[in-house]
Design an enzyme around this catalytic site. Sequence first.
Site, PDB file in Angstrom:
ATOM      1  N   PHE A 114     -11.869  -5.235   1.958  1.00 27.93           N
ATOM      2  CA  PHE A 114     -12.345  -4.301   0.932  1.00 27.93           C
ATOM      3  C   PHE A 114     -11.178  -3.980   0.019  1.00 27.93           C
ATOM      4  O   PHE A 114     -10.176  -3.403   0.434  1.00 27.93           O
ATOM      5  CB  PHE A 114     -12.919  -2.999   1.512  1.00 27.93           C
ATOM      6  CG  PHE A 114     -13.493  -2.140   0.407  1.00 27.93           C
ATOM      7  CD1 PHE A 114     -14.793  -2.328  -0.044  1.00 27.93           C
ATOM      8  CD2 PHE A 114     -12.709  -1.190  -0.237  1.00 27.93           C
ATOM      9  CE1 PHE A 114     -15.299  -1.578  -1.105  1.00 27.93           C
ATOM     10  CE2 PHE A 114     -13.216  -0.442  -1.302  1.00 27.93           C
ATOM     11  CZ  PHE A 114     -14.510  -0.634  -1.726  1.00 27.93           C
ATOM     12  N   ASP A 163      -2.228  -4.750   0.283  1.00 27.38           N
ATOM     13  CA  ASP A 163      -3.054  -3.682  -0.274  1.00 27.38           C
ATOM     14  C   ASP A 163      -2.960  -2.490   0.673  1.00 27.38           C
ATOM     15  O   ASP A 163      -3.626  -2.432   1.704  1.00 27.38           O
ATOM     16  CB  ASP A 163      -4.511  -4.146  -0.429  1.00 27.38           C
ATOM     17  CG  ASP A 163      -5.392  -3.036  -1.016  1.00 27.38           C
ATOM     18  OD1 ASP A 163      -4.942  -1.876  -1.069  1.00 27.38           O
ATOM     19  OD2 ASP A 163      -6.535  -3.340  -1.414  1.00 27.38           O
ATOM     20  N   LYS A 174      -4.841   6.088  -4.036  1.00 22.42           N
ATOM     21  CA  LYS A 174      -5.298   7.226  -3.233  1.00 22.42           C
ATOM     22  C   LYS A 174      -4.219   8.312  -3.027  1.00 22.42           C
ATOM     23  O   LYS A 174      -3.997   9.125  -3.898  1.00 22.42           O
ATOM     24  CB  LYS A 174      -5.823   6.746  -1.895  1.00 22.42           C
ATOM     25  CG  LYS A 174      -7.097   5.882  -2.001  1.00 22.42           C
ATOM     26  CD  LYS A 174      -7.677   5.590  -0.633  1.00 22.42           C
ATOM     27  CE  LYS A 174      -8.691   4.486  -0.613  1.00 22.42           C
ATOM     28  NZ  LYS A 174     -10.054   4.907  -0.859  1.00 22.42           N
TER      29      LYS A 174
HETATM   30  C1  LIG Z   1      -7.771  -1.167   0.810  1.00 24.92           C
HETATM   31  C2  LIG Z   1      -8.403  -0.636  -0.437  1.00 24.92           C
HETATM   32  N1  LIG Z   1      -8.119  -1.216  -1.614  1.00 24.92           N
HETATM   33  C3  LIG Z   1      -8.651  -0.779  -2.765  1.00 24.92           C
HETATM   34  C4  LIG Z   1      -9.535   0.274  -2.784  1.00 24.92           C
HETATM   35  C5  LIG Z   1     -10.158   0.708  -4.073  1.00 24.92           C
HETATM   36  O1  LIG Z   1      -9.662   1.941  -4.494  1.00 24.92           O
HETATM   37  P1  LIG Z   1     -10.455   2.785  -5.594  1.00 24.92           P
HETATM   38  O2  LIG Z   1     -11.697   3.289  -4.952  1.00 24.92           O
HETATM   39  O3  LIG Z   1      -9.500   3.891  -5.969  1.00 24.92           O
HETATM   40  O4  LIG Z   1     -10.723   1.864  -6.741  1.00 24.92           O
HETATM   41  C6  LIG Z   1      -9.858   0.912  -1.571  1.00 24.92           C
HETATM   42  C7  LIG Z   1     -10.813   2.040  -1.558  1.00 24.92           C
HETATM   43  O5  LIG Z   1     -11.316   2.464  -0.552  1.00 24.92           O
HETATM   44  C8  LIG Z   1      -9.284   0.449  -0.377  1.00 24.92           C
HETATM   45  O6  LIG Z   1      -9.572   1.001   0.802  1.00 24.92           O
END
Ligand SMILES: Cc1ncc(COP(=O)(O)O)c(C=O)c1O
Length: 414
Positions: A146, A233, A262
Amino acid sequence: MAVLDQLTSQQAIDLENKYGAHNYHPLPVVLNRGEGVYVWDVEGKKYYDFLSAYSAVNQGHCHPKIISAMVQQAQTLTLTSRAFYNDMLGKFEKFACEFFNFDKLLPMNTGAEAVETALKLCRKWAYEVKGIDENQAEIIVCENNFHGRTTTIISFSNDPVARKNFGPYTKGFIKIAYNSIEALEEALKNNPNVSGFLVEPIQGEAGVYVPDEGYLTQAKALCEKYNVLFIADEVQTGIARTGELLAVDHEQVKPDILILGKAISGGVYPVSAVLANNAVMNVIKPGNHGSTFGGNPVAAAVAMAALEVIRDENLAENASELGVLFRSELNKYIETSQIVKLVRGKGLLNAIVINDDEESETAWNICMALKENGLLAKPTHGNIIRFAPPLVMTKAQLLDCVQIITNTLKQFEV
Ligand SMILES: Cc1ncc(COP(=O)(O)O)c(C=O)c1O
């Protein structure tokens, strides 16, 4: 209806249902206040927040230091765009580069934007440094990943709900099994077009899957062997959540590209960032990439304060200690439980797996009962419930939460 009118929970839910797109399925609780590890609904009921806005509110709700940095900056200068310099961005970039030990930072706003930024950076590096032929670069990703919701990112998702009817999809991605070094080596060897490996150090959304110890170290070594960028990530796992500043720190692995979002703002403001050393980041030239709000003075002030809180309040250490306690307390319960199969996680990013099939409503019903008992959590996928409280939690509060969770689970034992 005036903005300041006090709504009941039902009125607020009805408004969202009628006027908002139905792109989420929230738990039916309407919050209007947060402080530290607690949130309150509009009827005044107090809850422990055990989601932290998907690990964004690591520093706790409305942390006074972060809020004060935001208010002060908001009263001074909010947005210049990058057409001009502002006096906050450079300070933030220096602070964050030293904090995470990279040469350069590229600021964005959301996690998905930061992932997109990393993918573009990786591709540009592939053509201009690695020497891959134009439009041939490929990036390896993992099954059940994700990384966000943009068209490119969902192109390499394997969640049918996130993908269906959003095609055509972006090409250039190879999907392999998560936590398999063999699969990674197989994808790397004999393919000179591979330029990057994008990975979550723990797969959060998928259900808090922690890879085997050594996976990240070996993956990084393979990336070095094949001259491929290791892209971590850490949008969900970063900023002390798993008991280290970054989840890759558990194995002392240094990514070539680090993606943060976040909790880099403590959940106070949308801030995200991509960090890399000069050899990679210097491929980005004026006009290649950008964002009107990315790196604005409020974001810069908020992010610096949020990172200072992580450091000054030893939140990584706290997450580590409380995480061990949480899993050991839940494991005691699970020994005799029929309804919970297992607990897994690192630091304060944990999940329990419910002993029911993925399509069942049990995890949702447990979350509804937890809500009644004063604790807010949400299923990730089907039968998995993620537990990710703010990292400012005390030991006494954590033990109180364990009581709430185990008492609630007891209602579901057969
Ligand atoms: C590992 C990871 N990458 C990217 C994102 C995407 O972040 P955003 O919701 O701020 O676009 C998330 C969101 O939960 C995430 O858990």
